[in-house]
Write a protein that holds these residues in place. Sequence first.
Motif, PDB file in Angstrom:
ATOM      1  N   ILE A   1       0.849  -1.184   0.000  1.00  0.00           N
ATOM      2  CA  ILE A   1       0.000   0.000   0.000  1.00  0.00           C
ATOM      3  C   ILE A   1       0.887   1.237   0.000  1.00  0.00           C
ATOM      4  N   VAL A   2       0.615   2.171  -0.923  1.00  0.00           N
ATOM      5  CA  VAL A   2       1.415   3.399  -1.008  1.00  0.00           C
ATOM      6  C   VAL A   2       0.485   4.602  -1.119  1.00  0.00           C
TER       7      VAL A   2
ATOM      8  N   ALA B   1       9.058  -4.580   0.237  1.00  0.00           N
ATOM      9  CA  ALA B   1       8.268  -5.527  -0.555  1.00  0.00           C
ATOM     10  C   ALA B   1       7.767  -4.757  -1.771  1.00  0.00           C
ATOM     11  N   VAL B   2       8.026  -5.287  -2.964  1.00  0.00           N
ATOM     12  CA  VAL B   2       7.751  -4.536  -4.186  1.00  0.00           C
ATOM     13  C   VAL B   2       6.921  -5.369  -5.156  1.00  0.00           C
TER      14      VAL B   2
ATOM     15  N   ASN C   1       4.638  -0.708  -6.848  1.00  0.00           N
ATOM     16  CA  ASN C   1       4.059  -0.427  -5.535  1.00  0.00           C
ATOM     17  C   ASN C   1       5.005  -1.025  -4.502  1.00  0.00           C
ATOM     18  N   ALA C   2       5.645  -0.176  -3.688  1.00  0.00           N
ATOM     19  CA  ALA C   2       6.677  -0.655  -2.762  1.00  0.00           C
ATOM     20  C   ALA C   2       6.379  -0.190  -1.346  1.00  0.00           C
ATOM     21  N   GLU C   3       6.460  -1.123  -0.414  1.00  0.00           N
ATOM     22  CA  GLU C   3       6.163  -0.837   0.992  1.00  0.00           C
ATOM     23  C   GLU C   3       7.278  -1.397   1.865  1.00  0.00           C
TER      24      GLU C   3
END
Length: 259
Positions: free
Chosen positions: A110-111, A225-226, A243-245
Amino acid sequence: MTAKLDSALGLYLEGIRDGHIERALDRYTGDRYIQHSTGVADGKEGFRAFFASFLARNPQREIEVVRAIEDGPYVFLHVTQTLGGSTRWVTADLFDTDENDRIVEHWDTIVQGGLTTPSGHTQTDGETRVTDLERTEENKARVAEFVAVVLQGGETGRIGEFVSADSYVQHSPHVADGIEGFTAFTAGLAAEGKALTYGKVHRLIGQGNFVVTLSEADWGGTPMAVFDIFRLENGLVVEHWDNAEPIPTAAEASNSGKF
């Protein structure tokens, strides 16, 4: 619509957007439900507890599924959320399903939403149509090689073997279009001592012209995590979203972790 896609959409839209948690859990999840979302505990009880509070905090919810990709038991959704009329999020969600097409495991990142790239694209606009189904396995192999050679291997000079030199649309907020945009971004990170290096690829799925990977990466010392979403034409990547978190520590995790 396939039954497994119906399950993923139902859990998201009926359960979260519309607030029918119990009905969605009964209809769309299997006998087990393994959770990898940060802050959400395993099992139906974890989903129930987290989203009961979420719904109470966010009575105004707009959710749009922008892309849906299926591969075997897996369903991937690319989603925008607007909470309270103004707070925007972009999520990447991967679901595994059982023999009855019900959800048994979930991963996400989630970004912050509402960002634009240096070339003026949003994080989710662009092509959505799934085509070239006969090239699914070929495209998955091409992306696997690209990740191994360029993202994991660091051979950025070979990017032209995998990415179109004529048209490469970039939706990552910090990266401009074209191969030049990618190389400038990676060079800038290296100069700042914040290089982005890819480790293990945990999942790779594809459907026609779209391929999605879920990977571990290190961004300047921060484990991430991507999700990367690639669109291909004639064997070359022509469009990319990500999307990277940050990956929570074991002490911070509410479940077995991001992967």
